[in-house]
Motif scaffolding. Structure first.
Motif, short mmCIF file in Angstrom:
data_model
loop_
_atom_site.label_atom_id
_atom_site.label_comp_id
_atom_site.label_asym_id
_atom_site.label_seq_id
_atom_site.Cartn_x
_atom_site.Cartn_y
_atom_site.Cartn_z
N ASN A 112 0.84 -1.19 0.00
CA ASN A 112 0.00 0.00 0.00
C ASN A 112 0.88 1.25 0.00
OD1 ASN A 112 -2.64 -1.37 0.38
ND2 ASN A 112 -1.73 -1.99 2.32
N PRO A 113 0.78 2.11 -1.00
CA PRO A 113 1.66 3.28 -1.08
C PRO A 113 1.58 4.17 0.15
CG PRO A 113 0.45 2.96 -3.13
CD PRO A 113 -0.13 2.00 -2.15
N ASN A 114 0.40 4.29 0.75
CA ASN A 114 0.22 5.22 1.87
C ASN A 114 0.18 4.54 3.24
OD1 ASN A 114 -0.04 7.35 -0.02
ND2 ASN A 114 -2.22 6.86 -0.29
N ARG A 115 -0.16 3.23 3.27
CA ARG A 115 -0.34 2.55 4.55
C ARG A 115 0.68 1.45 4.81
NH1 ARG A 115 -5.97 0.21 4.76
NH2 ARG A 115 -5.62 -0.12 2.54
N GLY A 116 1.67 1.35 3.99
CA GLY A 116 2.68 0.33 4.21
C GLY A 116 2.26 -1.04 3.68
N GLU A 117 2.77 -2.09 4.29
CA GLU A 117 2.55 -3.45 3.81
C GLU A 117 1.50 -4.15 4.67
OE1 GLU A 117 6.43 -4.75 4.50
OE2 GLU A 117 7.34 -3.66 2.83
N GLU A 118 0.73 -5.00 4.01
CA GLU A 118 -0.29 -5.79 4.71
C GLU A 118 -0.10 -7.25 4.34
OE1 GLU A 118 -5.16 -6.09 5.28
OE2 GLU A 118 -4.31 -5.02 3.55
N THR A 119 0.06 -8.11 5.35
CA THR A 119 0.22 -9.54 5.10
C THR A 119 -1.11 -10.15 4.69
OG1 THR A 119 2.02 -9.69 6.71
CG2 THR A 119 0.94 -11.74 6.08
N LEU A 120 -1.12 -10.79 3.54
CA LEU A 120 -2.33 -11.40 3.01
C LEU A 120 -2.39 -12.90 3.23
CD1 LEU A 120 -2.54 -9.57 -0.45
CD2 LEU A 120 -3.60 -8.90 1.71
N MET A 121 -1.23 -13.55 3.13
CA MET A 121 -1.20 -15.02 3.24
C MET A 121 0.15 -15.46 3.78
SD MET A 121 -1.68 -17.88 0.17
CE MET A 121 -3.29 -17.29 -0.34
N LEU A 122 0.11 -16.50 4.62
CA LEU A 122 1.31 -17.14 5.14
C LEU A 122 1.22 -18.64 4.87
CD1 LEU A 122 1.69 -15.41 8.64
CD2 LEU A 122 3.07 -14.99 6.60
N GLY A 123 2.37 -19.26 4.61
CA GLY A 123 2.35 -20.69 4.35
C GLY A 123 3.70 -21.33 4.52
N ARG A 124 3.71 -22.66 4.48
CA ARG A 124 4.94 -23.43 4.64
C ARG A 124 4.95 -24.60 3.65
NH1 ARG A 124 3.03 -22.27 9.51
NH2 ARG A 124 2.05 -24.32 9.75
N PHE A 125 6.08 -24.73 2.98
CA PHE A 125 6.30 -25.83 2.04
C PHE A 125 7.40 -26.73 2.59
CE2 PHE A 125 4.18 -22.77 -0.51
CZ PHE A 125 3.65 -23.41 -1.62
N SER A 126 7.25 -28.02 2.41
CA SER A 126 8.29 -28.98 2.76
C SER A 126 8.90 -29.51 1.48
CB SER A 126 7.71 -30.14 3.59
OG SER A 126 8.71 -31.10 3.87
N MET A 127 10.20 -29.23 1.29
CA MET A 127 10.91 -29.62 0.08
C MET A 127 11.91 -30.74 0.41
SD MET A 127 9.35 -27.18 -1.51
CE MET A 127 10.02 -27.31 -3.16
N VAL A 128 12.10 -31.66 -0.53
CA VAL A 128 12.98 -32.80 -0.32
C VAL A 128 13.99 -32.87 -1.46
CG1 VAL A 128 13.13 -35.31 -0.10
CG2 VAL A 128 11.21 -34.08 0.93
N CYS A 129 15.24 -33.13 -1.11
CA CYS A 129 16.32 -33.23 -2.09
C CYS A 129 16.57 -34.70 -2.45
CB CYS A 129 17.59 -32.60 -1.53
SG CYS A 129 18.96 -32.49 -2.71
N ARG A 130 16.68 -34.97 -3.75
CA ARG A 130 16.91 -36.34 -4.24
C ARG A 130 18.16 -36.39 -5.11
NH1 ARG A 130 13.92 -38.90 -0.67
NH2 ARG A 130 11.66 -38.63 -0.92
N ASP A 131 18.82 -37.54 -5.09
CA ASP A 131 19.96 -37.78 -5.97
C ASP A 131 19.46 -37.95 -7.40
OD1 ASP A 131 21.92 -39.78 -7.41
OD2 ASP A 131 23.07 -38.88 -5.77
N ALA A 132 20.09 -37.28 -8.35
CA ALA A 132 19.63 -37.30 -9.73
C ALA A 132 19.78 -38.67 -10.38
CB ALA A 132 20.38 -36.26 -10.55
N ARG A 133 20.69 -39.48 -9.88
CA ARG A 133 20.93 -40.80 -10.49
C ARG A 133 20.13 -41.90 -9.80
NH1 ARG A 133 24.32 -45.03 -9.61
NH2 ARG A 133 25.29 -43.93 -7.86
N THR A 134 20.19 -41.93 -8.46
CA THR A 134 19.53 -43.02 -7.73
C THR A 134 18.11 -42.66 -7.30
OG1 THR A 134 20.32 -42.24 -5.56
CG2 THR A 134 21.78 -43.69 -6.82
N HIS A 135 17.78 -41.37 -7.29
CA HIS A 135 16.48 -40.85 -6.85
C HIS A 135 16.22 -41.09 -5.36
CE1 HIS A 135 15.64 -40.14 -11.04
NE2 HIS A 135 15.86 -41.41 -11.32
#
Length: 367
Positions: A112-135
């Motif tokens: 908001n140009p005059n009122r600053g920032e307003e939080t609209l949404m919060l969330g959490r993602f769980s990401m997993v790393c895998r080996d490209a060859r063995t998966h």
């Protein structure tokens, strides 16, 4: 930790051309498309953590030796309205790392140009790393904590991971419902679930009768870096089907409250036939406000030769009727499996109400 921070700004207020690409039939923004961006952002942040902040392009996965996938989305909670139309900033960072997993916290803010920032949404993602060859699982870089604020975020991410583990142990697929849940389920059966014609109610809706589905071909335009269908695109498809089902059931336009969870069990191949099935699991008790509805959307890939369908994703959403009225319609399960889904929906609505209540109390304390 701070080096994993990333953001993108979508200038909807200052760019009519961009707004036109995201506008919905009501003149607002398509929430499903914003979710699609959040999923992409979470993946970019995870790769940034693994490759370092100075790397600008991913390159070939085989050359890097690893790839990252979204394991689950714990929650996405809508905290404020997308109206009026403003520029929106999407941001996030890695807040916790396990052996091969990363917790990515994301935020959507209105600028908001005059009122600053307003939080609209919060969330959490769980990401997993895998080996490209063995998966198989591949270790991720440890997270360096520099400030007390980062320590708080780290503990939050650790708590989130532990909460998911506890929820998995308490899942109705593993343990029976509590005595209170069983009693409420039985009371619903006695009140609404018997087939006797004298007990048929105009506001009773069998869970099985709420099924809404669509079938689609998966094209290469929606592929990710792993040459599979982009998870954010699946989120958008599920959101829009679930929204339609919620509107049908409530007989009213609905407002998004939360994405209560997503599980990613299998990738969706390019060229596959995807079937999405939506079903109403639970609603607020008749006469209560707000009138919430909890919706499940299941995605599955269909084998054309055998007709066998393999589940790839399970999405859970909550919407609320936005005309200020309550609902008298009651979801009633017929089978034991439907009864367990009914209880899962009840738990999700209760959890969402607790989170929104805590948020409202916190905001009240700031005033």
């Amino acid at each position: 930790m701070h080096e994993t921070y990333s953001q993108i700004v979508l200038p909807f207020a200052s760019s009519p051309e961009l707004f036109e690409q995201y506008t919905n039939a009501s003149g607002g923004l398509r929430t499903g498309m914003l979710m699609e961006h959040l999923d992409s952002l979470a993946g970019s942040i995870a790769y940034k953590h693994m490759l370092g902040p100075s790397v600008e392009t991913l390159g070939r996965v085989q050359e890097r030796g690893f790839y990252i996938v979204t394991a689950s989305v714990e929650r996405l909670d809508m905290l404020a309205s997308l109206y009026p139309i403003r520029d929106i900033r999407l941001s996030g960072q890695v807040i916790y790392t396990g052996t091969s997993s990363m917790e990515v916290a994301v935020k959507m803010e209105a600028l908001n140009p005059n009122r600053g920032e307003e939080t609209l949404m919060l969330g959490r993602f769980s990401m997993v790393c895998r080996d490209a060859r063995t998966h198989k699982a591949r270790p991720v870089n440890p997270l360096i904590i520099d400030t007390p604020e980062e320590e708080v975020l780290y503990k939050m991410g650790e708590s989130s991971k532990n909460r998911r583990k506890h929820a998995a142990l308490q899942a109705l697929s593993r343990v029976p419902p509590s005595s209170d849940e069983a009693a409420e389920l039985h009371a619903t059966y006695l009140k609404c679930g018997q087939e006797d014609d004298s007990l048929v109610r105009s506001d009773r809706v069998w869970m099985g009768d709420t099924l809404l589905e669509k079938t689609m071909l998966m094209f290469p335009q929606e592929r990710n870096v792993h040459q599979k269908v982009f998870g954010g695109y699946l989120m958008r498809l599920a959101y829009e089907l679930g929204f339609a089902n919620a509107c049908f059931f409530m007989r009213s336009h609905v407002t998004f409250h939360s994405l209560d969870g997503i599980s990613f069990t299998q990738p969706v191949p390019i060229g596959s036939i995807l079937r999405l099935r939506s079903q109403i699991l639970h609603t607020s008790p008749p006469g209560t406000l707000p009138a919430n509805v909890h919706v499940r959307v299941v995605a599955g890939v269909v084998n054309v030769q055998t007709g066998h369908e393999e589940t790839t994703n399970d999405f859970r959403f909550t919407w609320a009727r936005d005309d200020g009225k309550s609902t008298s319609r009651i979801i009633v399960p017929k089978t034991y499996r439907e009864a367990m889904l009914w209880l899962e929906g009840k738990r999700a609505l209760e959890m969402g109400a607790q989170i929104r209540g805590s948020r409202n109390r916190a905001l009240g304390g700031e005033k």
